[in-house]
Design a protein around this motif. Structure first.
Motif, PDB file in Angstrom:
ATOM      1  N   ALA A 188     -11.500   3.034   3.938  1.00 14.44           N
ATOM      2  CA  ALA A 188     -12.432   4.035   4.485  1.00 14.44           C
ATOM      3  C   ALA A 188     -11.793   5.420   4.448  1.00 14.44           C
ATOM      4  O   ALA A 188     -12.447   6.409   4.094  1.00 14.44           O
ATOM      5  N   PHE A 189     -10.510   5.486   4.762  1.00 14.27           N
ATOM      6  CA  PHE A 189      -9.806   6.770   4.753  1.00 14.27           C
ATOM      7  C   PHE A 189      -9.798   7.377   3.348  1.00 14.27           C
ATOM      8  O   PHE A 189     -10.133   8.547   3.159  1.00 14.27           O
ATOM      9  N   LEU A 190      -9.441   6.553   2.353  1.00 11.82           N
ATOM     10  CA  LEU A 190      -9.345   7.063   0.979  1.00 11.82           C
ATOM     11  C   LEU A 190     -10.711   7.419   0.415  1.00 11.82           C
ATOM     12  O   LEU A 190     -10.856   8.333  -0.388  1.00 11.82           O
ATOM     13  N   ILE A 221       0.848  -1.204   0.000  1.00  7.42           N
ATOM     14  CA  ILE A 221       0.000   0.000   0.000  1.00  7.42           C
ATOM     15  C   ILE A 221       0.880   1.248   0.000  1.00  7.42           C
ATOM     16  O   ILE A 221       0.654   2.187  -0.771  1.00  7.42           O
ATOM     17  N   GLY A 222       1.917   1.238   0.834  1.00  9.35           N
ATOM     18  CA  GLY A 222       2.806   2.395   0.918  1.00  9.35           C
ATOM     19  C   GLY A 222       3.566   2.618  -0.380  1.00  9.35           C
ATOM     20  O   GLY A 222       3.689   3.757  -0.845  1.00  9.35           O
ATOM     21  N   VAL A 223       4.066   1.535  -0.980  1.00  9.64           N
ATOM     22  CA  VAL A 223       4.800   1.656  -2.245  1.00  9.64           C
ATOM     23  C   VAL A 223       3.884   2.271  -3.305  1.00  9.64           C
ATOM     24  O   VAL A 223       4.270   3.173  -4.055  1.00  9.64           O
ATOM     25  N   SER A 224       2.650   1.787  -3.342  1.00  5.78           N
ATOM     26  CA  SER A 224       1.690   2.251  -4.336  1.00  5.78           C
ATOM     27  C   SER A 224       1.346   3.730  -4.130  1.00  5.78           C
ATOM     28  O   SER A 224       1.308   4.513  -5.081  1.00  5.78           O
ATOM     29  N   LEU A 225       1.103   4.123  -2.884  1.00  9.72           N
ATOM     30  CA  LEU A 225       0.758   5.523  -2.603  1.00  9.72           C
ATOM     31  C   LEU A 225       1.936   6.440  -2.918  1.00  9.72           C
ATOM     32  O   LEU A 225       1.751   7.521  -3.492  1.00  9.72           O
ATOM     33  N   THR A 226       3.138   6.024  -2.555  1.00  2.68           N
ATOM     34  CA  THR A 226       4.313   6.855  -2.839  1.00  2.68           C
ATOM     35  C   THR A 226       4.481   7.023  -4.341  1.00  2.68           C
ATOM     36  O   THR A 226       4.779   8.107  -4.836  1.00  2.68           O
ATOM     37  N   TYR A 227       4.258   5.926  -5.066  1.00  5.17           N
ATOM     38  CA  TYR A 227       4.408   6.001  -6.522  1.00  5.17           C
ATOM     39  C   TYR A 227       3.387   6.966  -7.121  1.00  5.17           C
ATOM     40  O   TYR A 227       3.718   7.817  -7.944  1.00  5.17           O
ATOM     41  N   ALA A 257      -2.495  -3.031  -5.475  1.00  4.73           N
ATOM     42  CA  ALA A 257      -1.317  -3.448  -4.709  1.00  4.73           C
ATOM     43  C   ALA A 257      -1.692  -4.534  -3.701  1.00  4.73           C
ATOM     44  O   ALA A 257      -0.960  -5.519  -3.533  1.00  4.73           O
ATOM     45  N   ILE A 258      -2.826  -4.367  -3.054  1.00  5.99           N
ATOM     46  CA  ILE A 258      -3.260  -5.339  -2.049  1.00  5.99           C
ATOM     47  C   ILE A 258      -3.496  -6.698  -2.719  1.00  5.99           C
ATOM     48  O   ILE A 258      -2.965  -7.722  -2.292  1.00  5.99           O
ATOM     49  N   VAL A 289      -8.204  -5.637   8.774  1.00  7.43           N
ATOM     50  CA  VAL A 289      -8.706  -4.436   9.474  1.00  7.43           C
ATOM     51  C   VAL A 289      -7.996  -3.193   8.943  1.00  7.43           C
ATOM     52  O   VAL A 289      -8.627  -2.159   8.657  1.00  7.43           O
ATOM     53  N   LEU A 290      -6.680  -3.271   8.778  1.00  9.56           N
ATOM     54  CA  LEU A 290      -5.928  -2.102   8.309  1.00  9.56           C
ATOM     55  C   LEU A 290      -6.277  -1.746   6.868  1.00  9.56           C
ATOM     56  O   LEU A 290      -6.394  -0.567   6.524  1.00  9.56           O
ATOM     57  N   VAL A 291      -6.448  -2.774   6.026  1.00 10.94           N
ATOM     58  CA  VAL A 291      -6.829  -2.514   4.633  1.00 10.94           C
ATOM     59  C   VAL A 291      -8.207  -1.840   4.598  1.00 10.94           C
ATOM     60  O   VAL A 291      -8.418  -0.867   3.866  1.00 10.94           O
TER      61      VAL A 291
END
Lengths: 307, 234
Positions: free
Chosen positions: A176-178, A26-32, A260-261, A169-171
């Motif tokens: 929900a955040f996005l 998730i982090g790699v994808s968001l940074t990209y 990514a997930i 849960v984190l996914v």
């Protein structure tokens, strides 16, 4: 034991490792998609999180806070507290690193940023090694027995159930955040079109800070969960997982966190199931082959949109 | 008193000078069109006004305030909005989310404003949960204009709003532009489809080779034979 009868068990391992990879992915994808580069330091950010967690656990023990295991798990509330704090501290570290490094390169091209991230990767790994040494550190010394899963011919440990549930849960939290928060929508907007985000008045500096907070926090959790699954950690922990994460991110569609997930879970499962047929040593090659095939057949990935 | 006053602006990309001492004014609630051949510097002028390019010479004043050299995110807060010609929407966001992003800097409740924009573009209300990337060119243009309207601007810059649209859709966009103007918003348009745009404009400017050529009321420019022959395709 024949190759086929091993498959249910390998699927379980694959889902566990895919869950950990997905949290990194998730982090790699968001940074990209938001900062516009492939972050080669992401694996070492995971390691940093794992070692910060280790440091906190040591601190808790030093001040006499004994951790009693929670139910069937091999760790207790102290460990979970350490994980939450490590995620927060790693997120804070990423904001500082962004200020010191990436912010100065905001207008540089993706190659320069990628090179900077490789430098950061080496830097982080060596800082970790400086403080904790190259030898493995035990995360959890307790031995846990895997229990049979009803209905299928496979066993799972309570810790592994914890890993899978926490990843889900984190996914769901990231989703929900996005989807529903103003900052999450702004992150998607900036990933879509950064120039338009700026002329619209979106505070792009804050969007970038949130990207590091989410990416860094999840990376720390992924690093710690890798420690839970493997029982020990080394400074190489994240770097070794990075190829699988990149493969998963590309497979799912680079720049799409949902892709990514999915991609990371597929890579995790493929790597484990492959060991039924070929040597375990080829696990990284499996990720690599899937990544290359995907780039040849459908470079946009499973959920990627056309350029 | 003019709302926007561009005075002797020279601007371009790096060492390449595109605009040479261009001047222009937009009064409150006016519709002003800039016409001119391809490469005349029309889009460059828009970008310079909105702070995406810094002029090397000249001043730009908005509401009597000198905005020369201010960044776009500062200018947008002063009540000017800009709709680029291309890539003017967030494709993976829904219509509603695009409008919400337009209001990013607002901290008050802007649901009434969204409602007003849906009244201006009824088709968007019906499609508010749809992703904009999957919508038609005309609908995207409406989303882009709607997004720009979210901050209640007093001036909107529209860069070729009817480009690449079928004539019928282009007409509809021009109708919407008139409707936006009637709510009190001044509009500065750069257009290829110059005849239609001049018809609804208070005034027009002809830009050629990066310099002012003519300026007059929209109607006079339309009726000027030389302009017609040179810039409006006969």
């Amino acid at each position: 034991m024949s190759a086929i009868t091993q498959i249910p068990q390998l699927l379980v391992y694959g889902i566990v490792s895919g869950s950990i990879l997905a949290l990194g992915g998730i982090g790699v994808s968001l940074t990209y998609s938001i900062l516009g580069f492939s972050n080669f330091a992401h694996g070492d950010i995971m390691a940093l999180g794992a070692y910060i967690g280790l440091g906190l656990l040591g601190l808790f023990t030093a001040v006499g806070l004994a951790d009693t295991p929670l139910g069937p798990l091999s760790f207790g509330p102290g460990f979970i507290l350490a994980m939450v704090l490590a995620a927060g501290l790693t997120a804070a570290a990423m904001i500082i690193i962004d200020r010191l490094l990436f912010r100065k390169l905001r207008h540089a091209g993706p190659i320069i940023l990628m090179m900077a991230s490789i430098g950061l990767a080496l830097g982080l790994r060596n800082v970790i090694q400086f403080f904790w040494g190259p030898q493995p550190h035990y995360y959890i010394a307790r031995i846990q027995v895997a229990v049979p899963i009803p209905g299928i011919d496979a066993r799972i440990k309570s810790d592994e159930v914890f890993i899978i549930v926490l990843a889900i849960v984190l996914v769901a939290g990231v989703h929900a955040f996005l989807r529903y928060t103003k900052m999450g929508k702004a992150m998607r907007a900036m990933a879509d079109n950064a120039a338009l985000a700026r002329v619209t008045g979106i505070n792009t500096d804050r969007v970038i800070a949130w990207t590091w907070v989410i990416g860094g926090g999840l990376a720390a959790v992924a690093g710690i969960l890798a420690g839970v699954e493997n029982k020990f950690i080394t400074p190489q922990l994240g770097w070794q997982m990075l190829l699988s994460i990149f493969a998963g991110v590309i497979l799912g569609g680079i720049g799409n966190p949902y892709g990514a997930i999915i991609g990371c879970v597929i890579i995790g499962i493929s790597e484990e199931v492959s060991t039924a047929f070929i040597s375990t040593g080829y696990k990284p090659a499996v990720a690599f082959v899937i990544m290359i095939l995907m780039l040849l057949v459908r470079p946009t990935g499973i959920l990627g949109r056309k350029a | 008193m003019s709302l926007l006053k561009v005075d002797g602006v020279t601007s371009g990309y790096g060492d390449m000078e595109v605009l040479h001492t261009v001047s222009l004014e937009v009064g409150p609630q006016e519709i002003v069109t800039i016409i001119g051949p391809n490469g005349a510097g029309k889009s460059t002028l828009m970008k310079t006004i909105f702070g995406l390019l810094a002029p090397s010479v000249g001043t730009i004043r908005f509401n009597e305030q000198n905005i020369t050299g201010l960044s776009p995110d500062r200018i947008v807060r002063l009540g000017m909005a800009y709709v680029p010609q291309v890539e003017n929407i967030f494709p993976s966001l829904t219509v509603q989310e695009n409008l919400e992003m337009g209001a990013f800097i607002r901290t008050d409740d802007f649901s009434d404003r969204i409602d007003e924009i849906y009244s201006l573009f009824p088709v968007l209300r019906r499609r508010r949960t749809q992703r904009v990337g999957k919508m038609s060119g005309g609908e995207r243009q409406m989303v882009a204009m709607g997004r720009a309207l979210m901050l209640d601007p007093t001036l909107i810059l529209l860069d070729e709003p009817s480009a690449a649209l079928a004539p019928k859709l282009a007409m509809e966009i021009f109708e919407r532009i008139t409707a936006i103007n009637e709510t009190g918003v001044a509009i500065l348009i750069v257009e290829q489809n110059a005849k239609e745009s001049l018809r609804l404009s208070t005034r027009g400017y002809v830009l050629a080779a990066g310099s002012n050529r003519f300026t007059d009321t929209g109607r006079s420019l339309l009726e000027n034979e030389e302009i017609g022959r040179l810039y409006l395709g006969g």
